[in-house]
Design a protein around this motif. Structure first.
Motif, PDB file in Angstrom:
ATOM      1  N   SER A  72      45.240  17.186  -0.854  1.00 16.14           N
ATOM      2  CA  SER A  72      43.921  17.293  -1.380  1.00 16.14           C
ATOM      3  C   SER A  72      43.245  15.773  -1.295  1.00 16.14           C
ATOM      4  O   SER A  72      44.271  14.971  -1.580  1.00 16.14           O
ATOM      5  N   ILE A  73      42.110  15.811  -1.153  1.00 13.28           N
ATOM      6  CA  ILE A  73      41.481  14.523  -1.006  1.00 13.28           C
ATOM      7  C   ILE A  73      40.439  14.190  -2.091  1.00 13.28           C
ATOM      8  O   ILE A  73      39.613  15.065  -2.496  1.00 13.28           O
ATOM      9  N   VAL A  74      40.466  13.160  -2.921  1.00 13.49           N
ATOM     10  CA  VAL A  74      39.444  12.940  -3.649  1.00 13.49           C
ATOM     11  C   VAL A  74      38.757  11.546  -3.337  1.00 13.49           C
ATOM     12  O   VAL A  74      39.579  10.514  -3.239  1.00 13.49           O
ATOM     13  N   ALA A  75      37.452  11.462  -2.950  1.00 15.31           N
ATOM     14  CA  ALA A  75      36.772  10.262  -2.506  1.00 15.31           C
ATOM     15  C   ALA A  75      36.117  10.135  -3.577  1.00 15.31           C
ATOM     16  O   ALA A  75      35.121  10.802  -4.115  1.00 15.31           O
ATOM     17  N   VAL A  76      35.924   8.504  -3.844  1.00 16.56           N
ATOM     18  CA  VAL A  76      35.221   8.175  -4.923  1.00 16.56           C
ATOM     19  C   VAL A  76      34.219   6.860  -4.569  1.00 16.56           C
ATOM     20  O   VAL A  76      34.663   6.029  -3.940  1.00 16.56           O
ATOM     21  N   ALA A  77      32.844   7.126  -4.840  1.00 17.19           N
ATOM     22  CA  ALA A  77      32.095   5.796  -5.124  1.00 17.19           C
ATOM     23  C   ALA A  77      31.717   5.542  -6.327  1.00 17.19           C
ATOM     24  O   ALA A  77      30.949   6.148  -7.265  1.00 17.19           O
ATOM     25  N   ARG A  78      32.468   4.295  -6.754  1.00 21.79           N
ATOM     26  CA  ARG A  78      32.425   3.750  -8.001  1.00 21.79           C
ATOM     27  C   ARG A  78      31.101   3.379  -8.164  1.00 21.79           C
ATOM     28  O   ARG A  78      30.274   2.566  -7.357  1.00 21.79           O
ATOM     29  N   GLY A  79      30.387   3.389  -9.462  1.00 20.71           N
ATOM     30  CA  GLY A  79      29.345   3.144  -9.977  1.00 20.71           C
ATOM     31  C   GLY A  79      29.299   1.707 -10.660  1.00 20.71           C
ATOM     32  O   GLY A  79      30.626   1.156 -10.912  1.00 20.71           O
ATOM     33  N   THR A  80      28.443   1.322 -10.837  1.00 14.07           N
ATOM     34  CA  THR A  80      27.932  -0.063 -11.538  1.00 14.07           C
ATOM     35  C   THR A  80      28.411  -0.090 -12.895  1.00 14.07           C
ATOM     36  O   THR A  80      28.555  -1.091 -13.741  1.00 14.07           O
ATOM     37  N   GLY A  81      28.558   1.089 -13.573  1.00 13.83           N
ATOM     38  CA  GLY A  81      28.669   1.087 -15.062  1.00 13.83           C
ATOM     39  C   GLY A  81      27.624   1.757 -15.941  1.00 13.83           C
ATOM     40  O   GLY A  81      26.439   1.490 -15.489  1.00 13.83           O
ATOM     41  N   GLY A  82      27.877   2.461 -17.030  1.00 13.89           N
ATOM     42  CA  GLY A  82      27.029   2.907 -17.773  1.00 13.89           C
ATOM     43  C   GLY A  82      26.111   4.107 -17.355  1.00 13.89           C
ATOM     44  O   GLY A  82      25.230   4.703 -18.085  1.00 13.89           O
ATOM     45  N   GLY A  83      26.492   4.743 -16.160  1.00 11.73           N
ATOM     46  CA  GLY A  83      26.009   6.095 -15.753  1.00 11.73           C
ATOM     47  C   GLY A  83      27.174   7.282 -16.066  1.00 11.73           C
ATOM     48  O   GLY A  83      28.138   6.902 -16.197  1.00 11.73           O
ATOM     49  N   ARG A  84      26.477   8.325 -15.937  1.00 16.83           N
ATOM     50  CA  ARG A  84      26.978   9.651 -15.712  1.00 16.83           C
ATOM     51  C   ARG A  84      28.001   9.925 -14.454  1.00 16.83           C
ATOM     52  O   ARG A  84      27.531   9.536 -13.447  1.00 16.83           O
ATOM     53  N   SER A  85      29.088  10.265 -14.555  1.00 21.07           N
ATOM     54  CA  SER A  85      29.764  10.400 -13.307  1.00 21.07           C
ATOM     55  C   SER A  85      29.774  11.835 -12.975  1.00 21.07           C
ATOM     56  O   SER A  85      29.669  12.912 -13.821  1.00 21.07           O
ATOM     57  N   LEU A  86      29.929  12.316 -11.621  1.00 20.91           N
ATOM     58  CA  LEU A  86      29.781  13.560 -11.163  1.00 20.91           C
ATOM     59  C   LEU A  86      30.913  13.968 -10.195  1.00 20.91           C
ATOM     60  O   LEU A  86      30.930  13.138  -9.253  1.00 20.91           O
ATOM     61  N   MET A  87      31.500  15.119 -10.251  1.00 15.41           N
ATOM     62  CA  MET A  87      32.511  15.687  -9.307  1.00 15.41           C
ATOM     63  C   MET A  87      31.786  16.802  -8.546  1.00 15.41           C
ATOM     64  O   MET A  87      31.332  17.570  -9.373  1.00 15.41           O
ATOM     65  N   LEU A  88      31.868  16.776  -7.183  1.00 17.94           N
ATOM     66  CA  LEU A  88      31.804  17.798  -6.339  1.00 17.94           C
ATOM     67  C   LEU A  88      32.635  18.215  -5.812  1.00 17.94           C
ATOM     68  O   LEU A  88      33.729  17.591  -5.205  1.00 17.94           O
ATOM     69  N   ASN A  89      33.049  19.776  -5.968  1.00 19.40           N
ATOM     70  CA  ASN A  89      34.488  20.348  -5.362  1.00 19.40           C
ATOM     71  C   ASN A  89      34.378  21.403  -4.405  1.00 19.40           C
ATOM     72  O   ASN A  89      33.453  22.241  -4.629  1.00 19.40           O
TER      73      ASN A  89
END
Length: 394
Positions: A72-89
């Protein structure tokens, strides 16, 4: 095993990414689940492709491969901080190619549809979420992290999402299984049981010595059908209806001249929110105990097999309200709210404490001899996901 991580500096312009072109490339890669079809190619080639595509667009790539050949591959675009994270599956594996009408790995476009194995279930969803995430992060990082989980093995045991959830989490998730651009907020669960009915072997000429396990199983099959009717007449979930039960496989006997000593019935019980696997087991055990008390020489063993929980989203969850709002803008009307009778990885995400829903393309032919995705719906899905990512993670 800890995830393998890689980075790449070159970043092509994501605005030029075309979901239909990407989908054609994904369809052409054989990713048949080998747990379903002996000798199936598995997810290695398609995971490699997705990893390269996403890395080239600036994503941090994690490869998880506890089961060799089933990455499986998990690709992450890191945020600058302070925001909500979202996973698309979405899942990379497909069902088998045998019996497909035409070449299942040769994508073909006709009358606004793209045909090929996995076009609908669910490489269309994979293509849309990859392009959407690339577009949403093209102008620079959002405040929250964006995660793409391109997972193995959903068509059989969901080992891919289970492995992902051991290392990754998010504030919310969208599963891009096909839903005809309708917002899916619930689906059924299931549990499989084996019921072993015990008889006594004897020569066919000596009925006084034998106990016919197959005949005894007949009492159970009748009782099972009656249970199914009681379920159909019982309390109903507003989106899913009622739970169901059916006998799937029956095995017993050795040869015509012998009373069968054993008969095994495999059954499936589909569950709705509010029903638990323990409750279902008690339901079946009670039915079997009543038979043991009333049918002479009825003896049994009840064996629980694979089981998965039903799923129900909170309609007021932020991710549900956010995606629904953007779907309404893209469609020009409020999206239909629906539920699915089949199981998806939404239940695993929900159990891990990640609010989620299901939203995907229009088309037809999941697991069928002809499979296609409606390309206009693929574009709309990509637009809805792009807007949802940008809004939720900002």
């Amino acid at each position: 095993m800890s995830p393998q991580t890689s980075f790449i500096a070159a970043v092509p312009d994501p605005s030029t990414a075309d979901p239909s072109g990407l989908l054609a490339q994904l369809i052409a890669i054989d990713s048949v689940n080998p747990d379903l079809v002996a000798g199936g190619a598995g997810e290695t080639a398609v995971a490699d492709f997705c990893g390269r595509w996403l890395a080239a667009r600036g994503f941090e790539i994690h490869r998880l491969e506890r089961r060799p050949g089933r990455p499986s591959i998990v690709a992450v675009a890191r945020g600058t901080g302070g925001g909500r994270s979202l996973m698309l599956n979405g899942h990379l594996d497909t069902v088998g190619l045998a019996g497909y009408d035409g070449d299942p790995l040769a994508p073909r476009v006709s009358e606004g549809r793209m045909y090929g194995r996995g076009a609908f279930d669910m490489k269309g969803g994979i293509a849309a979420m990859m392009v959407a995430a690339a577009r949403a992060t093209a102008g620079g990082p959002l405040r929250g992290d964006v995660l793409l989980a391109c997972v193995a093995d959903e068509e059989y045991g969901s080992s891919g999402t289970e492995e992902v959830l051991e290392s990754f989490t998010a504030d919310a998730a969208v599963v891009t299984e096909p839903s005809h651009l309708e917002v899916t907020l619930a689906h059924k669960g299931f549990v499989w049981f084996d019921v072993e009915i015990e008889g006594r072997a004897a020569h066919g000429s000596r009925p006084e010595l034998g106990i016919d396990a197959i005949a005894k199983a007949g009492y159970f099959l009748v009782a099972l059908e009656q249970l199914g009717q009681r379920l159909a007449d019982g309390p109903s979930h507003p989106l899913l209806g009622t739970g169901t039960v059916h006998a799937s496989v029956i095995r017993g006997g050795e040869e015509p001249s012998t009373y069968p000593a054993h008969c095994r019935v495999t059954l499936e019980r589909r569950t709705v929110p509010g029903e638990s696997v323990d409750g279902v087991e008690r339901e079946l055990a009670g039915l079997l105990d009543r038979l043991a008390a009333t049918v002479p020489d009825f003896r049994y063993r009840l064996i629980r097999g694979v089981h998965r929980e039903p799923f129900e989203a909170d309609p007021d969850a932020l991710i549900v309200r956010t995606l629904t709002r953007h779907a309404e803008r893209a469609l020009g009307h409020p999206p239909v709210v629906r539920a699915e009778p089949f199981w998806t990885d939404c239940a695993l995400l929900d159990r891990a404490g990640i609010p989620c829903l299901l939203f995907g393309v229009d088309g037809e032919g999941a697991h069928a001899a002809t499979e296609y995705v409606d390309l206009a719906s693929l574009d709309r899905l990509t637009d809805v996901l792009t807007a949802t990512i940008t809004d939720f993670c900002s």
